[in-house]
Design a protein around this motif. Structure first.
Motif, PDB file in Angstrom:
ATOM      1  N   ALA A  19       0.813  -1.218   0.000  1.00 20.32           N
ATOM      2  CA  ALA A  19       0.000   0.000   0.000  1.00 20.32           C
ATOM      3  C   ALA A  19       0.846   1.268   0.000  1.00 20.32           C
ATOM      4  N   ASN A  20       2.085   1.183   0.472  1.00 20.20           N
ATOM      5  CA  ASN A  20       2.927   2.375   0.606  1.00 20.20           C
ATOM      6  C   ASN A  20       4.140   2.373  -0.315  1.00 20.20           C
ATOM      7  N   ARG A  21       4.238   1.385  -1.192  1.00 20.01           N
ATOM      8  CA  ARG A  21       5.420   1.225  -2.043  1.00 20.01           C
ATOM      9  C   ARG A  21       5.660   2.438  -2.952  1.00 20.01           C
ATOM     10  N   GLU A  22       4.636   2.904  -3.646  1.00 21.95           N
ATOM     11  CA  GLU A  22       4.816   4.025  -4.579  1.00 21.95           C
ATOM     12  C   GLU A  22       5.277   5.277  -3.840  1.00 21.95           C
ATOM     13  N   ALA A  23       4.702   5.557  -2.672  1.00 29.27           N
ATOM     14  CA  ALA A  23       5.111   6.731  -1.888  1.00 29.27           C
ATOM     15  C   ALA A  23       6.549   6.576  -1.402  1.00 29.27           C
ATOM     16  N   HIS A  24       6.924   5.368  -1.010  1.00 32.91           N
ATOM     17  CA  HIS A  24       8.300   5.095  -0.567  1.00 32.91           C
ATOM     18  C   HIS A  24       9.289   5.312  -1.713  1.00 32.91           C
ATOM     19  N   LEU A  25       8.977   4.802  -2.887  1.00 34.23           N
ATOM     20  CA  LEU A  25       9.860   4.967  -4.043  1.00 34.23           C
ATOM     21  C   LEU A  25       9.970   6.444  -4.444  1.00 34.23           C
ATOM     22  N   ALA A  26       8.879   7.182  -4.366  1.00 31.83           N
ATOM     23  CA  ALA A  26       8.915   8.623  -4.671  1.00 31.83           C
ATOM     24  C   ALA A  26       9.786   9.355  -3.651  1.00 31.83           C
ATOM     25  N   PHE A  27       9.656   8.997  -2.382  1.00 33.39           N
ATOM     26  CA  PHE A  27      10.477   9.585  -1.318  1.00 33.39           C
ATOM     27  C   PHE A  27      11.958   9.355  -1.609  1.00 33.39           C
ATOM     28  N   LEU A  28      12.320   8.133  -1.964  1.00 33.85           N
ATOM     29  CA  LEU A  28      13.725   7.834  -2.271  1.00 33.85           C
ATOM     30  C   LEU A  28      14.194   8.592  -3.505  1.00 33.85           C
ATOM     31  N   SER A  29      13.356   8.690  -4.518  1.00 29.79           N
ATOM     32  CA  SER A  29      13.728   9.412  -5.742  1.00 29.79           C
ATOM     33  C   SER A  29      14.009  10.879  -5.467  1.00 29.79           C
ATOM     34  N   GLU A  30      13.294  11.453  -4.516  1.00 28.22           N
ATOM     35  CA  GLU A  30      13.482  12.863  -4.175  1.00 28.22           C
ATOM     36  C   GLU A  30      14.843  13.132  -3.524  1.00 28.22           C
ATOM     37  N   LEU A  31      15.524  12.085  -3.065  1.00 26.66           N
ATOM     38  CA  LEU A  31      16.839  12.263  -2.442  1.00 26.66           C
ATOM     39  C   LEU A  31      17.921  12.571  -3.470  1.00 26.66           C
ATOM     40  N   GLY A  32      17.645  12.307  -4.729  1.00 24.05           N
ATOM     41  CA  GLY A  32      18.595  12.624  -5.804  1.00 24.05           C
ATOM     42  C   GLY A  32      19.946  11.969  -5.594  1.00 24.05           C
ATOM     43  N   ASP A  33      21.010  12.756  -5.738  1.00 25.72           N
ATOM     44  CA  ASP A  33      22.378  12.237  -5.641  1.00 25.72           C
ATOM     45  C   ASP A  33      22.761  11.791  -4.239  1.00 25.72           C
ATOM     46  N   ARG A  34      21.965  12.151  -3.234  1.00 27.67           N
ATOM     47  CA  ARG A  34      22.253  11.709  -1.867  1.00 27.67           C
ATOM     48  C   ARG A  34      22.020  10.208  -1.696  1.00 27.67           C
ATOM     49  N   LEU A  35      21.173   9.624  -2.555  1.00 26.05           N
ATOM     50  CA  LEU A  35      20.872   8.196  -2.478  1.00 26.05           C
ATOM     51  C   LEU A  35      21.977   7.410  -3.153  1.00 26.05           C
ATOM     52  N   PHE A  36      22.682   6.599  -2.380  1.00 26.00           N
ATOM     53  CA  PHE A  36      23.767   5.778  -2.908  1.00 26.00           C
ATOM     54  C   PHE A  36      23.212   4.478  -3.479  1.00 26.00           C
ATOM     55  N   MET A  37      22.301   3.827  -2.724  1.00 23.84           N
ATOM     56  CA  MET A  37      21.644   2.608  -3.199  1.00 23.84           C
ATOM     57  C   MET A  37      20.457   2.290  -2.315  1.00 23.84           C
ATOM     58  N   ALA A  38      19.532   1.502  -2.848  1.00 21.22           N
ATOM     59  CA  ALA A  38      18.365   1.094  -2.076  1.00 21.22           C
ATOM     60  C   ALA A  38      17.754  -0.139  -2.721  1.00 21.22           C
ATOM     61  N   GLY A  39      17.166  -0.986  -1.892  1.00 19.71           N
ATOM     62  CA  GLY A  39      16.466  -2.154  -2.394  1.00 19.71           C
ATOM     63  C   GLY A  39      15.884  -2.959  -1.255  1.00 19.71           C
ATOM     64  N   PRO A  40      14.984  -3.880  -1.606  1.00 16.40           N
ATOM     65  CA  PRO A  40      14.348  -4.683  -0.570  1.00 16.40           C
ATOM     66  C   PRO A  40      15.254  -5.820  -0.086  1.00 16.40           C
ATOM     67  N   LEU A  41      15.093  -6.141   1.190  1.00 16.35           N
ATOM     68  CA  LEU A  41      15.662  -7.373   1.730  1.00 16.35           C
ATOM     69  C   LEU A  41      14.661  -8.474   1.404  1.00 16.35           C
ATOM     70  N   LEU A  42      15.165  -9.653   1.084  1.00 16.57           N
ATOM     71  CA  LEU A  42      14.293 -10.741   0.650  1.00 16.57           C
ATOM     72  C   LEU A  42      14.307 -11.897   1.631  1.00 16.57           C
ATOM     73  N   SER A  43      13.236 -12.684   1.609  1.00 21.32           N
ATOM     74  CA  SER A  43      13.183 -13.911   2.385  1.00 21.32           C
ATOM     75  C   SER A  43      14.271 -14.854   1.881  1.00 21.32           C
ATOM     76  N   GLU A  44      14.589 -15.878   2.655  1.00 25.34           N
ATOM     77  CA  GLU A  44      15.675 -16.795   2.289  1.00 25.34           C
ATOM     78  C   GLU A  44      15.487 -17.414   0.913  1.00 25.34           C
ATOM     79  N   ASP A  45      14.254 -17.672   0.514  1.00 27.28           N
ATOM     80  CA  ASP A  45      14.023 -18.266  -0.805  1.00 27.28           C
ATOM     81  C   ASP A  45      13.862 -17.201  -1.894  1.00 27.28           C
ATOM     82  N   GLY A  46      13.955 -15.923  -1.514  1.00 28.60           N
ATOM     83  CA  GLY A  46      13.879 -14.837  -2.490  1.00 28.60           C
ATOM     84  C   GLY A  46      12.486 -14.519  -2.980  1.00 28.60           C
ATOM     85  N   SER A  47      11.472 -15.121  -2.380  1.00 31.42           N
ATOM     86  CA  SER A  47      10.117 -14.948  -2.905  1.00 31.42           C
ATOM     87  C   SER A  47       9.337 -13.786  -2.301  1.00 31.42           C
ATOM     88  N   ALA A  48       9.829 -13.218  -1.202  1.00 28.30           N
ATOM     89  CA  ALA A  48       9.065 -12.156  -0.534  1.00 28.30           C
ATOM     90  C   ALA A  48       9.994 -11.048  -0.047  1.00 28.30           C
TER      91      ALA A  48
END
Length: 94
Positions: A19-48
Protein backbone atom coordinates in the motif's frame (compact mmCIF):
# COMPACT_ATOMS: atom_id res chain seq x y z
CA UNK A 1 28.82 10.77 5.33
CA UNK A 2 27.07 7.67 4.09
CA UNK A 3 24.62 5.96 6.44
CA UNK A 4 23.07 2.51 6.10
CA UNK A 5 19.45 1.91 7.02
CA UNK A 6 18.72 -1.78 7.74
CA UNK A 7 14.96 -2.03 8.13
CA UNK A 8 13.11 -5.21 9.07
CA UNK A 9 9.40 -5.53 8.28
CA UNK A 10 6.89 -6.57 10.90
CA UNK A 11 5.60 -10.11 10.35
CA UNK A 12 2.54 -10.30 8.10
CA UNK A 13 3.05 -6.71 6.90
CA UNK A 14 3.04 -7.42 3.17
CA UNK A 15 -0.16 -5.40 2.72
CA UNK A 16 1.37 -2.35 4.43
CA UNK A 17 4.42 -2.59 2.18
CA UNK A 18 2.31 -2.89 -0.97
CA UNK A 19 0.00 0.00 0.00
CA UNK A 20 2.93 2.38 0.61
CA UNK A 21 5.42 1.22 -2.04
CA UNK A 22 4.82 4.02 -4.58
CA UNK A 23 5.11 6.73 -1.89
CA UNK A 24 8.30 5.10 -0.57
CA UNK A 25 9.86 4.97 -4.04
CA UNK A 26 8.92 8.62 -4.67
CA UNK A 27 10.48 9.58 -1.32
CA UNK A 28 13.72 7.83 -2.27
CA UNK A 29 13.73 9.41 -5.74
CA UNK A 30 13.48 12.86 -4.17
CA UNK A 31 16.84 12.26 -2.44
CA UNK A 32 18.60 12.62 -5.80
CA UNK A 33 22.38 12.24 -5.64
CA UNK A 34 22.25 11.71 -1.87
CA UNK A 35 20.87 8.20 -2.48
CA UNK A 36 23.77 5.78 -2.91
CA UNK A 37 21.64 2.61 -3.20
CA UNK A 38 18.37 1.09 -2.08
CA UNK A 39 16.47 -2.15 -2.39
CA UNK A 40 14.35 -4.68 -0.57
CA UNK A 41 15.66 -7.37 1.73
CA UNK A 42 14.29 -10.74 0.65
CA UNK A 43 13.18 -13.91 2.38
CA UNK A 44 15.68 -16.79 2.29
CA UNK A 45 14.02 -18.27 -0.81
CA UNK A 46 13.88 -14.84 -2.49
CA UNK A 47 10.12 -14.95 -2.91
CA UNK A 48 9.07 -12.16 -0.53
CA UNK A 49 10.22 -8.69 0.53
CA UNK A 50 10.95 -8.67 4.27
CA UNK A 51 12.71 -5.34 4.78
CA UNK A 52 14.78 -2.61 3.18
CA UNK A 53 18.47 -1.79 2.83
CA UNK A 54 19.16 1.85 2.01
CA UNK A 55 22.41 3.83 1.89
CA UNK A 56 22.10 7.62 1.92
CA UNK A 57 24.50 10.53 2.33
CA UNK A 58 23.45 12.38 5.50
CA UNK A 59 25.42 15.09 7.28
CA UNK A 60 25.22 13.32 10.66
CA UNK A 61 23.30 10.75 12.70
CA UNK A 62 20.61 13.25 13.66
CA UNK A 63 19.92 13.95 9.98
CA UNK A 64 19.87 10.22 9.25
CA UNK A 65 17.32 9.59 12.01
CA UNK A 66 15.17 12.46 10.77
CA UNK A 67 15.30 11.05 7.24
CA UNK A 68 14.31 7.58 8.46
CA UNK A 69 11.30 9.03 10.28
CA UNK A 70 10.07 10.69 7.05
CA UNK A 71 10.05 7.43 5.04
CA UNK A 72 6.45 6.56 4.13
CA UNK A 73 7.12 2.95 5.15
CA UNK A 74 8.14 4.11 8.64
CA UNK A 75 5.13 6.45 8.87
CA UNK A 76 2.85 3.52 7.96
CA UNK A 77 4.32 1.35 10.73
CA UNK A 78 5.86 -1.25 8.40
CA UNK A 79 9.13 -1.77 10.24
CA UNK A 80 9.70 -3.82 13.39
CA UNK A 81 13.21 -2.34 13.63
CA UNK A 82 15.49 0.15 11.90
CA UNK A 83 19.25 0.09 12.47
CA UNK A 84 21.14 3.14 11.23
CA UNK A 85 24.94 3.09 11.05
CA UNK A 86 27.56 5.35 9.46
CA UNK A 87 29.25 3.54 6.58
CA UNK A 88 32.30 4.00 4.38
CA UNK A 89 32.54 2.53 0.88
CA UNK A 90 35.94 0.89 0.37
CA UNK A 91 35.50 -1.49 -2.57
CA UNK A 92 35.18 -1.56 -5.43
CA UNK A 93 37.20 1.60 -5.91
CA UNK A 94 35.46 4.18 -8.08
Amino acid sequence: MLHTFYCSDKPEAVGVRAANREAHLAFLSELGDRLFMAGPLLSEDGSAMVGSLIVVDCEDMAAARALAARDPYAKAGLFSSVAIKPWRKVLPKS
